[in-house]
Design a protein around this motif. Structure first.
Motif, PDB file in Angstrom:
ATOM      1  N   ARG A  52       0.833  -1.198   0.000  1.00 50.44           N
ATOM      2  CA  ARG A  52       0.000   0.000   0.000  1.00 50.44           C
ATOM      3  C   ARG A  52       0.875   1.258   0.000  1.00 50.44           C
ATOM      4  NH1 ARG A  52      -5.140   1.068   4.070  1.00 50.44           N
ATOM      5  NH2 ARG A  52      -5.687   3.149   3.287  1.00 50.44           N
ATOM      6  N   ILE A  53       0.511   2.213  -0.860  1.00 53.73           N
ATOM      7  CA  ILE A  53       1.245   3.471  -0.947  1.00 53.73           C
ATOM      8  C   ILE A  53       0.940   4.322   0.280  1.00 53.73           C
ATOM      9  CG2 ILE A  53       1.543   5.614  -2.275  1.00 53.73           C
ATOM     10  CD1 ILE A  53       2.625   3.111  -3.653  1.00 53.73           C
ATOM     11  N   LYS A  54       1.974   4.920   0.878  1.00 54.31           N
ATOM     12  CA  LYS A  54       1.797   5.768   2.051  1.00 54.31           C
ATOM     13  C   LYS A  54       2.191   7.200   1.714  1.00 54.31           C
ATOM     14  CE  LYS A  54       2.554   2.097   5.460  1.00 54.31           C
ATOM     15  NZ  LYS A  54       3.359   1.639   6.620  1.00 54.31           N
ATOM     16  N   TYR A  55       1.442   8.136   2.271  1.00 56.07           N
ATOM     17  CA  TYR A  55       1.726   9.550   2.055  1.00 56.07           C
ATOM     18  C   TYR A  55       2.229  10.171   3.346  1.00 56.07           C
ATOM     19  CZ  TYR A  55      -0.872   8.915  -2.259  1.00 56.07           C
ATOM     20  OH  TYR A  55      -1.294   8.486  -3.491  1.00 56.07           O
ATOM     21  N   LYS A  56       3.333  10.893   3.247  1.00 57.07           N
ATOM     22  CA  LYS A  56       3.918  11.527   4.415  1.00 57.07           C
ATOM     23  C   LYS A  56       3.823  13.045   4.286  1.00 57.07           C
ATOM     24  CE  LYS A  56       7.296   7.853   5.353  1.00 57.07           C
ATOM     25  NZ  LYS A  56       8.730   7.518   5.532  1.00 57.07           N
ATOM     26  N   LYS A  57       3.546  13.716   5.422  1.00 60.48           N
ATOM     27  CA  LYS A  57       3.578  15.166   5.468  1.00 60.48           C
ATOM     28  C   LYS A  57       5.013  15.560   5.806  1.00 60.48           C
ATOM     29  CE  LYS A  57      -1.272  15.563   6.747  1.00 60.48           C
ATOM     30  NZ  LYS A  57      -2.278  15.998   7.754  1.00 60.48           N
ATOM     31  N   TYR A  58       5.633  16.227   4.837  1.00 60.44           N
ATOM     32  CA  TYR A  58       7.082  16.438   4.919  1.00 60.44           C
ATOM     33  C   TYR A  58       7.418  17.915   4.755  1.00 60.44           C
ATOM     34  CZ  TYR A  58      11.999  16.145   3.453  1.00 60.44           C
ATOM     35  OH  TYR A  58      13.350  16.317   3.336  1.00 60.44           O
ATOM     36  N   PRO A  65      10.323  20.326   3.654  1.00 58.44           N
ATOM     37  CA  PRO A  65      11.629  20.286   2.982  1.00 58.44           C
ATOM     38  C   PRO A  65      12.703  21.129   3.689  1.00 58.44           C
ATOM     39  CG  PRO A  65      10.066  21.627   1.740  1.00 58.44           C
ATOM     40  CD  PRO A  65       9.280  20.947   2.810  1.00 58.44           C
ATOM     41  N   SER A  66      12.294  22.219   4.367  1.00 63.95           N
ATOM     42  CA  SER A  66      13.277  23.075   5.058  1.00 63.95           C
ATOM     43  C   SER A  66      13.835  22.379   6.293  1.00 63.95           C
ATOM     44  CB  SER A  66      12.633  24.406   5.469  1.00 63.95           C
ATOM     45  OG  SER A  66      12.249  25.134   4.325  1.00 63.95           O
ATOM     46  N   CYS A  67      12.949  21.718   7.048  1.00 67.28           N
ATOM     47  CA  CYS A  67      13.378  21.008   8.255  1.00 67.28           C
ATOM     48  C   CYS A  67      13.918  19.617   7.929  1.00 67.28           C
ATOM     49  CB  CYS A  67      12.220  20.873   9.238  1.00 67.28           C
ATOM     50  SG  CYS A  67      11.531  22.440   9.797  1.00 67.28           S
ATOM     51  N   ASN A  68      13.655  19.171   6.689  1.00 70.11           N
ATOM     52  CA  ASN A  68      14.076  17.844   6.245  1.00 70.11           C
ATOM     53  C   ASN A  68      13.564  16.754   7.202  1.00 70.11           C
ATOM     54  OD1 ASN A  68      15.309  15.968   4.564  1.00 70.11           O
ATOM     55  ND2 ASN A  68      17.229  16.013   5.714  1.00 70.11           N
ATOM     56  N   LYS A  69      12.253  16.856   7.513  1.00 68.35           N
ATOM     57  CA  LYS A  69      11.680  15.852   8.413  1.00 68.35           C
ATOM     58  C   LYS A  69      10.177  15.718   8.161  1.00 68.35           C
ATOM     59  CE  LYS A  69      10.547  18.916  12.296  1.00 68.35           C
ATOM     60  NZ  LYS A  69      10.688  19.166  13.741  1.00 68.35           N
ATOM     61  N   GLU A  70       9.663  14.593   8.614  1.00 62.33           N
ATOM     62  CA  GLU A  70       8.227  14.370   8.554  1.00 62.33           C
ATOM     63  C   GLU A  70       7.579  15.110   9.727  1.00 62.33           C
ATOM     64  OE1 GLU A  70       5.046  10.604   8.554  1.00 62.33           O
ATOM     65  OE2 GLU A  70       7.211  10.249   8.587  1.00 62.33           O
ATOM     66  N   VAL A  71       6.428  15.741   9.498  1.00 66.00           N
ATOM     67  CA  VAL A  71       5.757  16.504  10.551  1.00 66.00           C
ATOM     68  C   VAL A  71       4.401  15.893  10.873  1.00 66.00           C
ATOM     69  CG1 VAL A  71       6.928  18.676  10.071  1.00 66.00           C
ATOM     70  CG2 VAL A  71       4.839  18.122   8.832  1.00 66.00           C
ATOM     71  N   GLY A  72       4.001  15.984  12.131  1.00 65.71           N
ATOM     72  CA  GLY A  72       2.710  15.480  12.574  1.00 65.71           C
ATOM     73  C   GLY A  72       1.676  16.591  12.605  1.00 65.71           C
ATOM     74  N   SER A  73       0.432  16.217  12.881  1.00 66.26           N
ATOM     75  CA  SER A  73      -0.666  17.184  12.893  1.00 66.26           C
ATOM     76  C   SER A  73      -0.435  18.296  13.901  1.00 66.26           C
ATOM     77  CB  SER A  73      -1.987  16.459  13.204  1.00 66.26           C
ATOM     78  OG  SER A  73      -2.254  15.489  12.216  1.00 66.26           O
ATOM     79  N   GLU A  74       0.190  17.948  15.029  1.00 64.14           N
ATOM     80  CA  GLU A  74       0.421  18.947  16.081  1.00 64.14           C
ATOM     81  C   GLU A  74       1.429  20.020  15.656  1.00 64.14           C
ATOM     82  OE1 GLU A  74       3.407  15.670  16.584  1.00 64.14           O
ATOM     83  OE2 GLU A  74       1.238  15.795  16.217  1.00 64.14           O
ATOM     84  N   ASP A  75       2.195  19.758  14.606  1.00 62.31           N
ATOM     85  CA  ASP A  75       3.202  20.711  14.131  1.00 62.31           C
ATOM     86  C   ASP A  75       2.738  21.510  12.917  1.00 62.31           C
ATOM     87  OD1 ASP A  75       5.138  19.835  16.033  1.00 62.31           O
ATOM     88  OD2 ASP A  75       5.511  18.070  14.783  1.00 62.31           O
ATOM     89  N   ILE A  76       1.465  21.353  12.530  1.00 62.14           N
ATOM     90  CA  ILE A  76       0.951  21.994  11.322  1.00 62.14           C
ATOM     91  C   ILE A  76      -0.012  23.117  11.688  1.00 62.14           C
ATOM     92  CG2 ILE A  76      -0.371  21.652   9.194  1.00 62.14           C
ATOM     93  CD1 ILE A  76       0.641  18.775   9.162  1.00 62.14           C
ATOM     94  N   ILE A  77       0.176  24.289  11.085  1.00 61.41           N
ATOM     95  CA  ILE A  77      -0.736  25.419  11.272  1.00 61.41           C
ATOM     96  C   ILE A  77      -1.253  25.859   9.907  1.00 61.41           C
ATOM     97  CG2 ILE A  77       0.345  26.233  13.405  1.00 61.41           C
ATOM     98  CD1 ILE A  77       1.879  28.278  11.766  1.00 61.41           C
ATOM     99  N   LYS A  78      -2.300  26.677   9.903  1.00 64.14           N
ATOM    100  CA  LYS A  78      -2.870  27.172   8.651  1.00 64.14           C
ATOM    101  C   LYS A  78      -2.134  28.428   8.214  1.00 64.14           C
ATOM    102  CE  LYS A  78      -7.531  25.397   9.592  1.00 64.14           C
ATOM    103  NZ  LYS A  78      -7.568  24.392   8.535  1.00 64.14           N
ATOM    104  N   GLY A  79      -1.859  28.539   6.915  1.00 62.12           N
ATOM    105  CA  GLY A  79      -1.180  29.715   6.394  1.00 62.12           C
ATOM    106  C   GLY A  79      -1.811  30.201   5.107  1.00 62.12           C
TER     107      GLY A  79
END
Length: 257
Positions: free
Chosen positions: A41-47, A49-63
């Motif tokens: 199964r294909i998996k999608y990651k929230k990534y 590029p500046s931090c070079n890391k995968e981020v979770g929902s708690e690290d995401i804000i609206k812009g």
């Protein structure tokens, strides 16, 4: 059934706490995306590029991008702060006849169910709308969108029908072709409509393609190949009257079968 949104109907000084519940459920078959070679199964990651890391929902804000590459950001608390008391209710603007609202604006429906303690006010409002044969035109904020809606009564409950705004409706693509319809053609078309007219019964209709899809899944599980359900080519009938007459004959035959 989970509540989709909690609010309250606000009519003048009348305040009726309600929950909005979805009127429909998705019964369609869902397919997962798999790698063609490994069948994984294909998996999608929230990534980032500046931090070079995968981020979770708690690290995401609206812009909001106000210029190319420049954003103004909002937290959920900040978005809640700009909501007024009116935004947090289904605020009735006025009353109208449902027939005055073009069905083109209808988007989706919710059940409006009273919260504990609101039953009497809810029932009073429902019966008043029924007796007046009117609906309430209202607005509310759900998420970050101000929704235009109508609250209308049924024999069992109140419903909320979300409307599109006028600016959301596309203009009709205008056809430049002018056609002439003869009286015999129109009469035959009327006969076709009459021969196929019957009382509407929603229970008579089912998603037949989904059933064929389920059968195909079972066929594949059992290791068999899919056989085409219909291999006939489309029939491009040129003679309109002939097509109408054949359609009437088929409809009449079904009605007497």
């Amino acid at each position: 059934m989970a509540v989709a949104h909690k609010s309250a109907i606000s009519v003048g000084l009348l305040y009726i706490p309600v929950g909005l519940y979805k009127t429909t459920r998705d019964t369609s078959i869902s397919f997962n995306q798999l790698c063609k070679d490994s069948k994984e199964r294909i998996k999608y990651k929230k990534y980032c590029p500046s931090c070079n890391k995968e981020v979770g929902s708690e690290d995401i804000i609206k812009g909001y991008e106000y210029e190319k590459g420049h954003y103004v950001t909002f937290t959920q608390d900040e978005l809640e702060k700009i909501k007024t008391k009116k935004d947090k209710t289904i605020h009735v603007e006025h009353f109208a006849k449902m027939s005055e609202i073009d069905s083109l604006y209808f988007q989706k429906d919710y059940y409006l169910i009273p919260e504990p303690g609101a039953d009497k006010a809810y029932e009073l409002f429902r019966q008043a709308l029924l007796s007046k044969k009117e609906v309430a035109v209202a607005k509310t904020v759900i998420g970050t969108n101000e929704e235009l809606l109508v609250v209308y009564p049924t024999k069992e409950c109140l419903m909320a029908k979300i409307l599109y705004y006028q600016e959301e409706i596309q203009e009709i693509p205008k056809s430049q072709i002018k056609v002439d319809i003869t009286k015999p053609e129109l009469d035959m078309a009327k006969v076709l409509i009459e021969s196929m007219t019957q009382k509407f019964d929603i229970s008579a209709y089912h998603d037949e393609y989904q059933q064929r899809l389920r059968d195909a899944i079972t066929t594949k599980i059992n290791g068999n190949e899919i056989v085409a359900a219909d291999t006939s080519a489309p029939n491009n009938i040129i003679n309109l009257m002939e097509a109408l007459q054949k359609s009437v004959d088929i409809a009449t035959h079904k009605g007497t079968a």
